[in-house]
Design a protein around this motif. Structure first.
Motif, PDB file in Angstrom:
ATOM      1  N   VAL A 182      -3.732 -43.666  -9.522  1.00  0.00           N
ATOM      2  CA  VAL A 182      -2.692 -44.471  -9.031  1.00  0.00           C
ATOM      3  C   VAL A 182      -3.026 -45.983  -9.180  1.00  0.00           C
ATOM      4  O   VAL A 182      -3.966 -46.313  -8.938  1.00  0.00           O
ATOM      5  CB  VAL A 182      -2.385 -44.012  -7.541  1.00  0.00           C
ATOM      6  CG1 VAL A 182      -3.405 -44.405  -6.731  1.00  0.00           C
ATOM      7  CG2 VAL A 182      -0.961 -44.543  -7.101  1.00  0.00           C
ATOM      8  N   THR A 183      -2.028 -46.902  -9.024  1.00  0.00           N
ATOM      9  CA  THR A 183      -2.156 -48.153  -9.243  1.00  0.00           C
ATOM     10  C   THR A 183      -1.661 -48.903  -7.812  1.00  0.00           C
ATOM     11  O   THR A 183      -0.568 -48.446  -7.246  1.00  0.00           O
ATOM     12  CB  THR A 183      -1.337 -48.863 -10.390  1.00  0.00           C
ATOM     13  OG1 THR A 183      -1.664 -48.285 -11.432  1.00  0.00           O
ATOM     14  CG2 THR A 183      -1.573 -50.441 -10.267  1.00  0.00           C
ATOM     15  N   ILE A 184      -2.672 -49.580  -7.354  1.00  0.00           N
ATOM     16  CA  ILE A 184      -2.320 -50.470  -6.092  1.00  0.00           C
ATOM     17  C   ILE A 184      -2.025 -51.855  -6.535  1.00  0.00           C
ATOM     18  O   ILE A 184      -2.500 -52.427  -7.104  1.00  0.00           O
ATOM     19  CB  ILE A 184      -3.515 -50.305  -5.305  1.00  0.00           C
ATOM     20  CG1 ILE A 184      -4.285 -48.970  -4.996  1.00  0.00           C
ATOM     21  CG2 ILE A 184      -3.133 -50.861  -3.839  1.00  0.00           C
ATOM     22  CD1 ILE A 184      -3.366 -48.023  -4.287  1.00  0.00           C
ATOM     23  N   TYR A 185      -0.785 -52.559  -5.838  1.00  0.00           N
ATOM     24  CA  TYR A 185      -0.588 -53.835  -5.823  1.00  0.00           C
ATOM     25  C   TYR A 185      -0.457 -54.501  -4.534  1.00  0.00           C
ATOM     26  O   TYR A 185      -0.154 -54.014  -3.532  1.00  0.00           O
ATOM     27  CB  TYR A 185       0.875 -53.823  -6.434  1.00  0.00           C
ATOM     28  CG  TYR A 185       1.113 -53.075  -7.392  1.00  0.00           C
ATOM     29  CD1 TYR A 185       1.322 -53.526  -8.908  1.00  0.00           C
ATOM     30  CD2 TYR A 185       1.533 -51.606  -7.691  1.00  0.00           C
ATOM     31  CE1 TYR A 185       1.558 -53.033  -9.953  1.00  0.00           C
ATOM     32  CE2 TYR A 185       1.607 -50.888  -8.648  1.00  0.00           C
ATOM     33  CZ  TYR A 185       1.752 -51.541 -10.081  1.00  0.00           C
ATOM     34  OH  TYR A 185       1.965 -50.855 -11.161  1.00  0.00           O
ATOM     35  N   ALA A 186      -1.017 -55.839  -4.628  1.00  0.00           N
ATOM     36  CA  ALA A 186      -1.157 -56.631  -3.577  1.00  0.00           C
ATOM     37  C   ALA A 186      -0.406 -57.837  -3.836  1.00  0.00           C
ATOM     38  O   ALA A 186      -0.320 -58.393  -4.842  1.00  0.00           O
ATOM     39  CB  ALA A 186      -2.782 -57.162  -3.197  1.00  0.00           C
ATOM     40  N   TYR A 187       0.106 -58.352  -2.548  1.00  0.00           N
ATOM     41  CA  TYR A 187       1.309 -59.313  -2.758  1.00  0.00           C
ATOM     42  C   TYR A 187       0.848 -60.441  -1.543  1.00  0.00           C
ATOM     43  O   TYR A 187       0.263 -59.858  -0.382  1.00  0.00           O
ATOM     44  CB  TYR A 187       2.656 -58.971  -2.489  1.00  0.00           C
ATOM     45  CG  TYR A 187       2.948 -58.160  -3.590  1.00  0.00           C
ATOM     46  CD1 TYR A 187       3.517 -58.673  -4.696  1.00  0.00           C
ATOM     47  CD2 TYR A 187       2.886 -56.597  -3.324  1.00  0.00           C
ATOM     48  CE1 TYR A 187       4.077 -57.729  -5.638  1.00  0.00           C
ATOM     49  CE2 TYR A 187       3.044 -55.776  -4.303  1.00  0.00           C
ATOM     50  CZ  TYR A 187       3.929 -56.212  -5.539  1.00  0.00           C
ATOM     51  OH  TYR A 187       4.054 -55.254  -6.496  1.00  0.00           O
ATOM     52  N   GLU A 189       2.072 -63.896   1.181  1.00  0.00           N
ATOM     53  CA  GLU A 189       3.201 -64.098   2.176  1.00  0.00           C
ATOM     54  C   GLU A 189       4.501 -64.270   1.432  1.00  0.00           C
ATOM     55  O   GLU A 189       5.707 -63.736   1.990  1.00  0.00           O
ATOM     56  CB  GLU A 189       2.951 -65.088   3.229  1.00  0.00           C
ATOM     57  CG  GLU A 189       3.619 -64.999   4.292  1.00  0.00           C
ATOM     58  CD  GLU A 189       3.260 -65.990   5.473  1.00  0.00           C
ATOM     59  OE1 GLU A 189       3.396 -66.025   6.603  1.00  0.00           O
ATOM     60  OE2 GLU A 189       2.407 -66.958   4.849  1.00  0.00           O
ATOM     61  N   SER A 190       4.487 -64.886   0.338  1.00  0.00           N
ATOM     62  CA  SER A 190       5.691 -65.175  -0.473  1.00  0.00           C
ATOM     63  C   SER A 190       6.181 -64.119  -1.295  1.00  0.00           C
ATOM     64  O   SER A 190       7.083 -64.360  -2.024  1.00  0.00           O
ATOM     65  CB  SER A 190       5.633 -66.525  -1.216  1.00  0.00           C
ATOM     66  OG  SER A 190       4.693 -66.242  -2.375  1.00  0.00           O
ATOM     67  N   GLY A 191       5.407 -63.092  -1.633  1.00  0.00           N
ATOM     68  CA  GLY A 191       5.728 -62.121  -2.446  1.00  0.00           C
ATOM     69  C   GLY A 191       4.920 -62.092  -3.790  1.00  0.00           C
ATOM     70  O   GLY A 191       5.345 -61.294  -4.684  1.00  0.00           O
ATOM     71  N   LYS A 192       4.400 -63.245  -4.001  1.00  0.00           N
ATOM     72  CA  LYS A 192       3.723 -63.284  -5.302  1.00  0.00           C
ATOM     73  C   LYS A 192       2.610 -62.176  -5.432  1.00  0.00           C
ATOM     74  O   LYS A 192       1.677 -61.994  -4.540  1.00  0.00           O
ATOM     75  CB  LYS A 192       2.880 -64.657  -5.448  1.00  0.00           C
ATOM     76  CG  LYS A 192       2.388 -64.856  -6.567  1.00  0.00           C
ATOM     77  CD  LYS A 192       1.593 -66.514  -6.435  1.00  0.00           C
ATOM     78  CE  LYS A 192       0.784 -66.640  -7.688  1.00  0.00           C
ATOM     79  NZ  LYS A 192       0.033 -68.094  -7.737  1.00  0.00           N
ATOM     80  N   SER A 193       2.393 -61.758  -6.587  1.00  0.00           N
ATOM     81  CA  SER A 193       1.381 -60.831  -6.873  1.00  0.00           C
ATOM     82  C   SER A 193      -0.069 -61.496  -6.887  1.00  0.00           C
ATOM     83  O   SER A 193      -0.521 -62.371  -7.362  1.00  0.00           O
ATOM     84  CB  SER A 193       1.502 -60.035  -8.298  1.00  0.00           C
ATOM     85  OG  SER A 193       0.487 -59.254  -8.540  1.00  0.00           O
ATOM     86  N   LEU A 194      -0.769 -60.669  -6.340  1.00  0.00           N
ATOM     87  CA  LEU A 194      -2.541 -61.047  -6.175  1.00  0.00           C
ATOM     88  C   LEU A 194      -3.173 -60.377  -6.923  1.00  0.00           C
ATOM     89  O   LEU A 194      -4.438 -60.674  -7.079  1.00  0.00           O
ATOM     90  CB  LEU A 194      -2.836 -61.224  -4.399  1.00  0.00           C
ATOM     91  CG  LEU A 194      -2.041 -62.254  -3.640  1.00  0.00           C
ATOM     92  CD1 LEU A 194      -2.626 -61.716  -2.165  1.00  0.00           C
ATOM     93  CD2 LEU A 194      -2.459 -63.312  -4.082  1.00  0.00           C
ATOM     94  N   GLY A 195      -2.846 -59.239  -7.425  1.00  0.00           N
ATOM     95  CA  GLY A 195      -3.907 -58.463  -8.293  1.00  0.00           C
ATOM     96  C   GLY A 195      -3.431 -56.859  -8.174  1.00  0.00           C
ATOM     97  O   GLY A 195      -2.667 -56.453  -7.172  1.00  0.00           O
TER      98      GLY A 195
END
Length: 202
Positions: A182-187, A189-195
């Motif tokens: 499975v893929t985990i996504y982090a964002y 505070e502004s909703g920008k992807s962090l990785g």
């Protein structure tokens, strides 16, 4: 007048366990602890002095997946604090387990009723998704993600995970297949992807 019996209490930056009778109980595993110091010394504090002779590498130790990681034990404070220091630095990315067993006793003879296991991993401080853990029971899998302080939202696939505090996020998944990924996504505070990070269910 009745005298109050004191119970031996241990602290490891947080409440750990009551040390009561001499009988051992079932081991209790505590929350995963990410660290970024390869030479971190753990301090375990108790509310009453310990019997120093009960502190051995068989009663308090660290497991590294292959066996015991070499450590030095030191009784400090007023005899109620145990410092566990690695003789060899931990490896970044590797998971360890700090073990505190029922062989630890107070001066008055009280011992751990419940052994304690504290899992930890040495992480790269620049990582945004620090750790991912999954625990499956029947058809349900609980996924727990630890993020860096600047992570404000985490998704597993398209599902947003619940924030549980202390930079941890959690989701309960149905019928996750062992070995599947499975893929985990982090964002931020502004909703920008962090990785992102891939996780394989065990």
């Amino acid at each position: 007048m009745k005298q109050k019996r004191r119970k031996l209490v241990a602290f490891l930056a947080m409440f750990i366990v009551l040390l009561t009778s001499s009988q051992l109980g079932i081991a209790k595993e505590w929350d995963f602890e990410p660290i970024d110091d390869v030479n971190k010394a753990w301090e375990i504090k108790f509310n009453i002095p310990l019997d120093g002779s009960s502190l051995t590498t068989d009663s308090v130790y660290i497991l590294d997946g292959k066996g015991k990681h070499p450590v030095t034990l030191q009784l400090t404070g007023n005899g109620n604090t145990v410092q566990v220091s690695p003789k060899v630095p931990y490896e970044v990315g590797k998971q360890y387990m700090l073990m505190i067993t029922g062989a630890v006793r107070a001066n008055e003879g009280k011992a751990l009723k419940t052994s304690v296991e504290v899992p930890f991993r040495v992480v790269n401080p620049t990582e945004k998704i620090i750790a991912v853990q999954s625990l499956t029971s029947g058809y349900l899998t609980t996924l727990t993600v630890t993020g860096s302080p600047d992570v404000h939202k985490v998704k597993v696939g398209t599902e947003e995970m619940r924030y549980k505090g202390n930079n941890r996020y959690q989701a309960t998944l149905f019928d996750a297949k062992p070995g599947s990924t499975v893929t985990i996504y982090a964002y931020d505070e502004s909703g920008k992807s962090l990785g992102t990070k891939q996780h394989k269910y065990e």
